[in-house]
Motif scaffolding. Structure first.
Motif, PDB file in Angstrom:
ATOM      1  N   CYS A  76       0.816  -1.212   0.000  1.00  0.00           N
ATOM      2  CA  CYS A  76       0.000   0.000   0.000  1.00  0.00           C
ATOM      3  C   CYS A  76       0.853   1.267   0.000  1.00  0.00           C
ATOM      4  N   VAL A  77       1.928   1.263   0.753  1.00  0.00           N
ATOM      5  CA  VAL A  77       2.809   2.437   0.776  1.00  0.00           C
ATOM      6  C   VAL A  77       3.475   2.644  -0.576  1.00  0.00           C
ATOM      7  N   THR A  78       3.856   1.562  -1.247  1.00  0.00           N
ATOM      8  CA  THR A  78       4.480   1.687  -2.568  1.00  0.00           C
ATOM      9  C   THR A  78       3.518   2.298  -3.570  1.00  0.00           C
ATOM     10  N   VAL A  79       2.282   1.814  -3.567  1.00  0.00           N
ATOM     11  CA  VAL A  79       1.283   2.381  -4.484  1.00  0.00           C
ATOM     12  C   VAL A  79       1.024   3.847  -4.150  1.00  0.00           C
ATOM     13  N   TRP A  80       1.000   4.173  -2.874  1.00  0.00           N
ATOM     14  CA  TRP A  80       0.784   5.558  -2.461  1.00  0.00           C
ATOM     15  C   TRP A  80       1.923   6.460  -2.903  1.00  0.00           C
ATOM     16  N   LEU A  81       3.148   5.981  -2.764  1.00  0.00           N
ATOM     17  CA  LEU A  81       4.296   6.793  -3.168  1.00  0.00           C
ATOM     18  C   LEU A  81       4.335   7.014  -4.673  1.00  0.00           C
ATOM     19  N   LEU A 239     -10.250  -9.745 -25.202  1.00  0.00           N
ATOM     20  CA  LEU A 239      -9.203  -8.729 -25.234  1.00  0.00           C
ATOM     21  C   LEU A 239      -9.479  -7.725 -26.343  1.00  0.00           C
ATOM     22  N   PRO A 240      -9.104  -6.433 -26.181  1.00  0.00           N
ATOM     23  CA  PRO A 240      -8.559  -5.833 -24.959  1.00  0.00           C
ATOM     24  C   PRO A 240      -9.684  -5.546 -23.954  1.00  0.00           C
ATOM     25  N   GLU A 241      -9.400  -5.763 -22.694  1.00  0.00           N
ATOM     26  CA  GLU A 241     -10.400  -5.597 -21.650  1.00  0.00           C
ATOM     27  C   GLU A 241     -10.534  -4.124 -21.281  1.00  0.00           C
ATOM     28  N   PRO A 242     -11.757  -3.666 -21.034  1.00  0.00           N
ATOM     29  CA  PRO A 242     -11.905  -2.287 -20.550  1.00  0.00           C
ATOM     30  C   PRO A 242     -11.559  -2.204 -19.076  1.00  0.00           C
ATOM     31  N   GLY A 243     -11.200  -1.030 -18.649  1.00  0.00           N
ATOM     32  CA  GLY A 243     -10.939  -0.813 -17.236  1.00  0.00           C
ATOM     33  C   GLY A 243      -9.479  -0.578 -16.905  1.00  0.00           C
ATOM     34  N   TRP A 244      -8.563  -0.783 -17.842  1.00  0.00           N
ATOM     35  CA  TRP A 244      -7.160  -0.548 -17.548  1.00  0.00           C
ATOM     36  C   TRP A 244      -6.873   0.946 -17.630  1.00  0.00           C
ATOM     37  N   PRO A 245      -6.321   1.530 -16.571  1.00  0.00           N
ATOM     38  CA  PRO A 245      -6.016   2.974 -16.611  1.00  0.00           C
ATOM     39  C   PRO A 245      -4.853   3.260 -17.546  1.00  0.00           C
ATOM     40  N   ILE A 248       0.964   4.873 -15.760  1.00  0.00           N
ATOM     41  CA  ILE A 248       1.765   3.718 -15.378  1.00  0.00           C
ATOM     42  C   ILE A 248       1.501   3.338 -13.934  1.00  0.00           C
ATOM     43  N   ALA A 249       1.448   4.315 -13.071  1.00  0.00           N
ATOM     44  CA  ALA A 249       1.226   4.019 -11.655  1.00  0.00           C
ATOM     45  C   ALA A 249      -0.146   3.395 -11.432  1.00  0.00           C
ATOM     46  N   ASP A 250      -1.159   3.979 -12.091  1.00  0.00           N
ATOM     47  CA  ASP A 250      -2.502   3.419 -11.937  1.00  0.00           C
ATOM     48  C   ASP A 250      -2.592   2.025 -12.555  1.00  0.00           C
ATOM     49  N   ALA A 251      -1.905   1.828 -13.654  1.00  0.00           N
ATOM     50  CA  ALA A 251      -1.912   0.504 -14.291  1.00  0.00           C
ATOM     51  C   ALA A 251      -1.236  -0.532 -13.401  1.00  0.00           C
ATOM     52  N   VAL A 252      -0.146  -0.131 -12.723  1.00  0.00           N
ATOM     53  CA  VAL A 252       0.513  -1.060 -11.806  1.00  0.00           C
ATOM     54  C   VAL A 252      -0.403  -1.404 -10.635  1.00  0.00           C
ATOM     55  N   GLY A 253      -1.094  -0.401 -10.104  1.00  0.00           N
ATOM     56  CA  GLY A 253      -2.037  -0.665  -9.026  1.00  0.00           C
ATOM     57  C   GLY A 253      -3.170  -1.583  -9.452  1.00  0.00           C
ATOM     58  N   MET A 254      -3.698  -1.366 -10.672  1.00  0.00           N
ATOM     59  CA  MET A 254      -4.760  -2.250 -11.165  1.00  0.00           C
ATOM     60  C   MET A 254      -4.243  -3.663 -11.393  1.00  0.00           C
ATOM     61  N   PHE A 255      -3.008  -3.776 -11.843  1.00  0.00           N
ATOM     62  CA  PHE A 255      -2.427  -5.108 -12.046  1.00  0.00           C
ATOM     63  C   PHE A 255      -2.269  -5.844 -10.712  1.00  0.00           C
ATOM     64  N   LEU A 256      -1.796  -5.143  -9.696  1.00  0.00           N
ATOM     65  CA  LEU A 256      -1.651  -5.780  -8.385  1.00  0.00           C
ATOM     66  C   LEU A 256      -3.006  -6.173  -7.805  1.00  0.00           C
ATOM     67  N   LEU A 257      -4.013  -5.318  -8.000  1.00  0.00           N
ATOM     68  CA  LEU A 257      -5.353  -5.665  -7.525  1.00  0.00           C
ATOM     69  C   LEU A 257      -5.911  -6.864  -8.271  1.00  0.00           C
TER      70      LEU A 257
END
Length: 519
Positions: A76-81, A239-245, A248-257
């Motif tokens: 969570c801290v990494t995504v926040w930073l 594919l391609p799926e909707p919902g991917w931001p 880069i940061a938002d995409a990484v967060g969505m990937f982790l979720l």
């Protein structure tokens, strides 16, 4: 006089009450001293080894809880930073990490919009793996299992209570009772399950139990693999799926979720191929037979759901072949375990099907839950329906595969026996009927000495043989040549023992019978 003056002064001076903090401190010190004495006696007593094992298990479980909490906080801290470090202080990501840790134990969070209890099974798998590694204390006797389970549950639930207290905010309030309850269950059951080999040694399980465990594991792997293939196929098809931001940061967060809820999607997919399906909101359902979905949140994995409403495709029924294949694998593992009695195979088969059904229902129940209120208050598959479907499909398929070979030799053996062998078997049964009939025929004959017993016995034998031969020749047309050859051999073999039958029969009876008639 001095004593009287001191007593008068004491009565005149007001009594000062001690402060509450001082009283509480003294009570805590007294309680700690008492518990210290009790622990010292128990530590050095006859059960000191068991108490030390419990303390060691509790310390390991607490360390596992702290390690997984730190992993959630780090994430969570990494995504926040990366995303927005200036929006709030670091206390926000710390509390969110604690909330994620509680959700991984299926503890609910009360928010203004409703209640959140959808556990990310990806993080739950990390928690289970950490607790699994804590089962390192040597166990010498069954009673020590209870000590270690109690110690692990105590240490784990203490950390859970602290995390629940620290994760509370004005908008998000964790359910502390659920947090402690599920922490006790996780802390007690997971390390105990990690010692399954030792438990099996204590219980002295029969041979079919190990066969059932292997068969259940193989069938479960096939079922999970089928669900994974189904999920991958639907994801690739949409594919391609909707919902991917876009960022880069938002995409990484969505990937982790998405990675955290990937096991949830696998469990939903497995429930889909089993038949019951799953719900994606109140009044909705997706199964092999129908699909009813409405407005969904923008999330990549939700884009793989069918979009044809309640339309039924014939090829969708092919998904039911995956649990049938899992049942066949369950039966094949039981069959390959060796030549065992039918009762042991049935017990192994039943135990394996029950284990797979219970685990399927448990995972299905843990994979769902409410996501706030309103329409998303119902998400995921039904646990008991998934368990029943898994037991019926796997059990029925495995029973057919296991029991059919037992009946196979009888079915496959029908074309093989020759007509002569069948006639020989029938002839072996006929003399028992002839023993009671021959004396009655001899009483009514006028010439008992001149009537040979071979001829009347041979006539019914030839008539029964011809009837049996004709009946078998109709059902065995493909083996007519072999049948004729064996008939000739059997007729020659029967010609010799038939005259010898009168030797086995009591000859004095025909001699005495005429003598009685003459008298």
């Amino acid at each position: 006089m001095a004593e009287q003056l001191a007593a008068a002064r004491a009565r005149q001076e007001p009594e000062t009450e001690p402060e509450p903090a001082v009283v509480l401190g003294e009570a805590l010190r007294d309680l700690a001293a008492e518990w210290g004495e009790v622990l010292a006696v128990a530590w050095n007593g006859p059960h000191g080894r068991d108490v030390r094992l419990a303390a060691r298990a509790g310390a390991h479980a607490a360390l596992a809880a702290i390690a997984t909490w730190l992993a959630a906080v780090t994430l969570c801290v990494t995504v926040w930073l990366v995303s927005a470090p200036n929006t709030s202080g670091i206390s926000g990501p710390l509390r969110v990490g604690g909330q994620l840790w509680l959700l991984s134990h299926h503890a609910a969070l009360d928010v203004p919009a409703g209640r959140i209890a959808l556990a990310p099974l990806g993080f739950t798998a990390l928690v289970v793996l950490a607790l699994w590694q804590t089962a390192v204390a040597p166990i010498a006797r069954p009673a020590q299992l209870a000590y270690t389970a109690f110690g692990a549950a105590t240490g784990y639930c203490l950390v859970a209570a602290l995390v629940a207290a620290g994760a509370a905010t004005s908008d998000v309030r964790p359910d502390t009772a659920q947090a402690v309850l599920f922490a006790v269950l996780f802390g007690a059951l997971v390390p105990t399950a990690a010692r399954w080999r030792r438990i099996a040694g204590f219980c002295d399980l029969p041979d079919w139990a190990s066969t059932a465990a292997r068969a259940g594991a193989a069938a479960g792997a096939v079922l999970v693999g089928g669900g994974a293939l189904t999920l991958a196929g639907t994801m690739v098809a949409h594919l391609p799926e909707p919902g991917w931001p876009r960022g880069i940061a938002d995409a990484v967060g969505m990937f982790l979720l998405s990675l955290a809820v990937l096991p949830n999607a696998l469990a939903w997919s497995a429930s889909y191929v089993l038949g019951p399906g799953f719900a994606v909101g109140t009044g909705t359902g997706v199964s092999v037979l129908s699909a009813k979905v409405g407005a969904l949140p923008v999330f990549p994995m939700l884009g793989a759901l069918p979009r044809d409403g309640s339309r039924l495709h014939p090829y969708s029924l092919a998904f039911l072949g995956l649990p049938v294949a899992a049942g066949a694998v369950l039966a094949l593992v039981v069959r390959r375990a060796g030549e065992r009695p039918l009762g042991e195979r049935v017990r192994a088969l039943s135990a394996g099907a029950v284990v797979v059904a219970l685990l399927s229902g448990l995972v299905a129940a843990l994979s769902g839950g409410p996501l706030a209120g309103g329409r998303m208050a119902t998400l995921g598959p039904s646990g008991w329906r998934t368990a029943v479907a898994a037991f019926v499909l796997l059990g029925a398929t495995a029973a057919i595969v296991v029991l059919t070979p037992s009946l196979g030799p009888a079915v496959r053996g029908l074309p093989r026996p020759s007509v002569g062998r069948m006639a020989e078997a029938a002839a072996a049964l006929r003399p028992r009927r002839r023993v009671t009939a021959e004396p009655e025929a001899e009483f009514f004959t006028a010439e008992p000495e001149a009537t040979p017993q071979v001829e009347p016995a041979s006539e019914p034998e030839t008539e029964l043989e011809t009837e049996l031969e004709t009946a078998l020749e109709v059902s065995l047309d493909d083996a007519a040549e072999d049948t004729a050859a064996e008939e000739a051999v059997e007729e020659e073999a029967e010609a010799d023992p038939e005259p010898a039958e009168p030797e086995h029969q009591p000859e004095p009876e025909p001699e005495h019978q005429p003598s009685e008639e003459q008298n």
